[in-house]
Write an enzyme that holds these catalytic residues in place. Sequence first.
Site, PDB file in Angstrom:
ATOM      1  N   HIS A   1       0.628  -1.279   0.227  1.00 59.34           N
ATOM      2  CA  HIS A   1      -0.032   0.042   0.410  1.00 59.34           C
ATOM      3  C   HIS A   1       0.699   1.107  -0.338  1.00 59.34           C
ATOM      4  O   HIS A   1       1.705   1.367   1.035  1.00 59.34           O
ATOM      5  CB  HIS A   1      -1.116  -0.276   1.109  1.00 59.34           C
ATOM      6  CG  HIS A   1      -1.892   1.170   1.016  1.00 59.34           C
ATOM      7  ND1 HIS A   1      -2.407   2.194   2.352  1.00 59.34           N
ATOM      8  CD2 HIS A   1      -2.522   2.043   0.054  1.00 59.34           C
ATOM      9  CE1 HIS A   1      -3.122   2.636   1.880  1.00 59.34           C
ATOM     10  NE2 HIS A   1      -3.762   2.583   1.007  1.00 59.34           N
TER      11      HIS A   1
ATOM     12  N   ASP B   1       8.282   7.796 -20.485  1.00 55.94           N
ATOM     13  CA  ASP B   1       8.871   8.314 -22.390  1.00 55.94           C
ATOM     14  C   ASP B   1      10.299   7.556 -22.535  1.00 55.94           C
ATOM     15  O   ASP B   1      10.887   7.445 -21.327  1.00 55.94           O
ATOM     16  CB  ASP B   1       8.550   9.782 -23.085  1.00 55.94           C
ATOM     17  CG  ASP B   1       8.938  10.334 -22.080  1.00 55.94           C
ATOM     18  OD1 ASP B   1      10.125  10.454 -21.810  1.00 55.94           O
ATOM     19  OD2 ASP B   1       8.145  11.921 -21.999  1.00 55.94           O
TER      20      ASP B   1
ATOM     21  N   HIS C   1       7.431  19.256 -13.169  1.00 53.33           N
ATOM     22  CA  HIS C   1       8.229  18.024 -14.112  1.00 53.33           C
ATOM     23  C   HIS C   1       9.047  17.814 -13.234  1.00 53.33           C
ATOM     24  O   HIS C   1       9.919  16.633 -13.063  1.00 53.33           O
ATOM     25  CB  HIS C   1       8.455  18.475 -15.330  1.00 53.33           C
ATOM     26  CG  HIS C   1       9.009  17.130 -16.551  1.00 53.33           C
ATOM     27  ND1 HIS C   1       8.079  16.549 -16.199  1.00 53.33           N
ATOM     28  CD2 HIS C   1      10.330  17.104 -17.284  1.00 53.33           C
ATOM     29  CE1 HIS C   1       9.101  15.278 -17.438  1.00 53.33           C
ATOM     30  NE2 HIS C   1      10.173  16.020 -17.377  1.00 53.33           N
TER      31      HIS C   1
ATOM     32  N   PHE D   1       6.329  14.585 -22.464  1.00 50.77           N
ATOM     33  CA  PHE D   1       5.362  14.455 -20.543  1.00 50.77           C
ATOM     34  C   PHE D   1       4.707  13.211 -20.557  1.00 50.77           C
ATOM     35  O   PHE D   1       3.164  13.243 -19.673  1.00 50.77           O
ATOM     36  CB  PHE D   1       4.540  15.652 -20.100  1.00 50.77           C
ATOM     37  CG  PHE D   1       5.909  16.794 -20.107  1.00 50.77           C
ATOM     38  CD1 PHE D   1       6.404  17.189 -19.839  1.00 50.77           C
ATOM     39  CD2 PHE D   1       5.613  18.322 -21.150  1.00 50.77           C
ATOM     40  CE1 PHE D   1       7.263  18.459 -19.110  1.00 50.77           C
ATOM     41  CE2 PHE D   1       6.248  19.070 -21.440  1.00 50.77           C
ATOM     42  CZ  PHE D   1       7.386  19.331 -20.341  1.00 50.77           C
ATOM     43  N   SER D   2       4.824  12.753 -21.569  1.00 52.68           N
ATOM     44  CA  SER D   2       4.650  11.017 -21.322  1.00 52.68           C
ATOM     45  C   SER D   2       5.071  10.133 -19.987  1.00 52.68           C
ATOM     46  O   SER D   2       5.583   9.314 -19.925  1.00 52.68           O
ATOM     47  CB  SER D   2       4.360  10.500 -22.465  1.00 52.68           C
ATOM     48  OG  SER D   2       3.802  11.221 -23.106  1.00 52.68           O
ATOM     49  N   ASN D   3       4.928  10.173 -18.424  1.00 48.36           N
ATOM     50  CA  ASN D   3       5.262   9.795 -18.298  1.00 48.36           C
ATOM     51  C   ASN D   3       4.618  10.171 -16.381  1.00 48.36           C
ATOM     52  O   ASN D   3       3.134  11.344 -16.009  1.00 48.36           O
ATOM     53  CB  ASN D   3       6.144  10.923 -17.021  1.00 48.36           C
ATOM     54  CG  ASN D   3       7.700  11.217 -18.056  1.00 48.36           C
ATOM     55  OD1 ASN D   3       8.186   9.755 -18.399  1.00 48.36           O
ATOM     56  ND2 ASN D   3       7.818  12.389 -18.773  1.00 48.36           N
TER      57      ASN D   3
END
EC number: 5.4.99.62
Length: 131
Positions: free
Chosen positions: A20, A28, A98, A120-122
């Site tokens: 948990h 990316d 970021h 920004f594909s994170n």
Amino acid sequence: MKKTTVINSEISSVIAGMGHMDWLGIGDAGMPVPLGTKKIDLALTKNLPSFIDVLKNVLTELEVQKIYLADEIKTKNPEQLQAIKQLMPNVEIEFVPHSELKKDLAKTHAFIRTGEMTAFSNIILESGVVF
């Protein structure tokens, strides 16, 4: 042979070991990974596999209670943000700069690198409980 959706042994092992509020990162091809952070590199070529395909796969086995995204995704990659929201409509989202998201990768159990080539594909996924 494993019957569930995640058949990558490294990803499966990381998910099985999470408790948990533990963190798992997916991102990316250009996301820098802090030294000491386990990196599972799935990138084959440009956009293969995609960020969303890997995220969908992980979500079949990981209970997620909260996600962390870069503030910049709102303006620099709104399509990806919408796709993430569609996959997890009831999951809390916290937006951070970021630069902070990059530092936070040091706190993850692992980072899964995709072939994604859009900015920004994170994401950092915070695990929930299934009970």
